[in-house]
Design an enzyme around this catalytic site. Structure first.
Site, PDB file in Angstrom:
ATOM      1  N   CYS A 111       0.815  -1.235   0.000  1.00 38.45           N
ATOM      2  CA  CYS A 111       0.000   0.000   0.000  1.00 38.45           C
ATOM      3  C   CYS A 111       0.844   1.279   0.000  1.00 38.45           C
ATOM      4  O   CYS A 111       0.298   2.367  -0.167  1.00 38.45           O
ATOM      5  CB  CYS A 111      -0.955   0.006   1.175  1.00 38.45           C
ATOM      6  SG  CYS A 111      -2.212  -1.282   1.069  1.00 38.45           S
ATOM      7  N   HIS A 253      -3.035   7.786   1.816  1.00 38.34           N
ATOM      8  CA  HIS A 253      -3.403   6.481   1.259  1.00 38.34           C
ATOM      9  C   HIS A 253      -4.753   6.092   1.851  1.00 38.34           C
ATOM     10  O   HIS A 253      -4.974   6.227   3.061  1.00 38.34           O
ATOM     11  CB  HIS A 253      -2.326   5.451   1.615  1.00 38.34           C
ATOM     12  CG  HIS A 253      -2.813   4.035   1.537  1.00 38.34           C
ATOM     13  ND1 HIS A 253      -3.382   3.523   0.395  1.00 38.34           N
ATOM     14  CD2 HIS A 253      -2.856   3.039   2.465  1.00 38.34           C
ATOM     15  CE1 HIS A 253      -3.741   2.263   0.624  1.00 38.34           C
ATOM     16  NE2 HIS A 253      -3.428   1.953   1.871  1.00 38.34           N
ATOM     17  N   ASN A 283      -9.933   0.307  -0.410  1.00 38.88           N
ATOM     18  CA  ASN A 283      -8.478   0.459  -0.343  1.00 38.88           C
ATOM     19  C   ASN A 283      -7.856  -0.185  -1.582  1.00 38.88           C
ATOM     20  O   ASN A 283      -7.808  -1.409  -1.679  1.00 38.88           O
ATOM     21  CB  ASN A 283      -7.973  -0.208   0.945  1.00 38.88           C
ATOM     22  CG  ASN A 283      -6.456  -0.185   1.079  1.00 38.88           C
ATOM     23  OD1 ASN A 283      -5.733   0.035   0.112  1.00 38.88           O
ATOM     24  ND2 ASN A 283      -5.972  -0.439   2.290  1.00 38.88           N
TER      25      ASN A 283
END
Ligand code: COA
Length: 345
Positions: A111, A253, A283
């Site tokens: 991520c 993020h 996500n």
């Protein structure tokens, strides 16, 4: 000193919308649980036949159009879900964009991929290896999820976000500031796919089926994510010679809403400064910051001249942050058509 300047932004997302109720149809979960714990209402997942590379090509094409060019010197793809384990996805993406012959490589920081990819692109420019770089964060993350694991299936999603960078000067709008990056491999087990790599293959034994899927120890990840995102964001601002008071928009993020809110609070930012699309995107790992930049720009949420603070956290563990002044540009975003194989069924 040569800086890398953002001149184009694009994003591409799959056509298939998966709602919380869709997931609650086959998992022991509920719309209420998912919304309250993650802030996610729906996400996009690829249909069979659509890959990370497909999303990356579409996002890359739009970023090039946004920058007003059709060729760059290098392509970087940040992804956790390459089209194949070998070779990297970037060379094929470059060729599909009509750029056979250019430098092309993948980056895997889960991520944090978008910021590690950005650092790789900035490095290529700073070292004089490239004058222009296309950096794409792209994921078909749904393809590595265990459909029966409610703790991960509700969070992760698919998409691609891309930026074009060119060599320029550090005081130009769009110039990427100092990038703070970090890692802690002692915690690599918190976010992992245990099987499929050399450690499992060299053992010569078959791994249980669940070891081929993505696994996450969510509660522990949460704590580290908040701490690392906040600390690296602070460090990036100090390195840029700025303070939190200089931040106009916070672009974290999109791990989940609770993490974004907690980090924003630690940094002393007000909620209105935080840009978010996790409610309808989930996500998207390495893609999330790129998709968010493109969508917020298209929607008029980001304005030229605003100072952005970017921060991310992911498997590895890895984390990072940077800052830049948003440049005047026209971003593009598209929803891909359903792949022929999915339309046929
Ligand atoms: N629906 C319903 N219940 C669920 C669930 C779901 N989708 N997922 C987990 N649960 C259950 C657990 O099984 C547990 O049940 P138990 O108490 O009977 O054992 C309970 O909910 C609490 O689980 P826990 O993991 O402690 O919940 P949480 O409040 O920590 O929230 C996360 C779970 C994943 C939302 C949270 O830990 C989180 O946000 N972690 C960070 C994850 C992330 O964003 N990672 C990406 C980083 S890049």
């Amino acid at each position: 000193m040569t800086a890398a300047v953002v001149t184009g932004v694009g994003a591409a997302i799959p056509p298939r919308v998966v709602t919380n109720d869709d997931l609650a149809g086959y998992l022991d979960t509920s719309d209420e649980w998912i919304r309250s714990r993650t802030g996610i209402a729906s996400r996009r997942w690829v249909d069979p036949g659509m890959s990370t590379g497909d999303l990356a090509v579409a996002a890359g094409e739009l970023a090039l159009r946004s920058a007003g060019i059709d060729r760059v010197d290098a392509v970087v793809v940040a992804t956790t879900t390459p089209d194949r384990l070998c070779p990297a996805t970037a060379p094929e993406v470059a060729t599909r964009l009509g750029m056979t012959g250019v430098s092309a490589h993948d980056v895997n920081a889960v991520c944090t991929g978008f910021l590690y990819g950005l650092a790789s692109a900035v490095g290529l420019i700073a070292a004089g290896n490239a004058q222009t770089v296309l950096m794409i964060g792209a994921e078909a993350f749904s393809t590595i999820l265990d459909p029966q694991d409610r703790s991960t299936a509700v969070i992760f999603a698919d998409g691609a976000g891309a930026v074009v960078l060119r060599a320029g000067s550090p005081d130009e709008p769009g110039a990427v500031g100092p990038i703070v990056l970090g890692s802690d491999g002692s915690l690599s087990d918190l976010i992992q796919i245990p099987a499929g790599g050399s450690r499992q293959r060299s053992a010569g034994t078959l791994a249980p089926p669940e070891d081929h899927f993505f696994q996450m120890r969510g509660r522990e990840v949460y704590r580290h994510a908040v701490e690392r995102m906040a600390a690296s964001a602070q460090e990036a601002m100090v390195k840029a010679g700025l303070s939190m008071a200089d931040v106009d928009k916070f672009v974290p993020h999109q791990a989940n809403n609770r993490i974004s809110v907690a980090v924003g609070e630690r940094l002393g930012l007000v909620p209105a400064q935080t840009v978010s699309n996790v409610d309808h995107m989930g996500n998207t790992a390495a893609a999330s910051i790129g998709v968010l930049l493109a969508e917020a720009s298209v929607d008029g949420e980001l304005h030229a001249g605003e100072r952005l603070l970017l921060t991310a956290f992911g498997g590895g563990l890895t984390w990072g942050a940077t800052t830049l002044v948003w440049p005047a540009l026209t971003a593009h975003m598209t929803v891909l058509p359903r792949p022929v194989s999915a339309v046929a069924v």
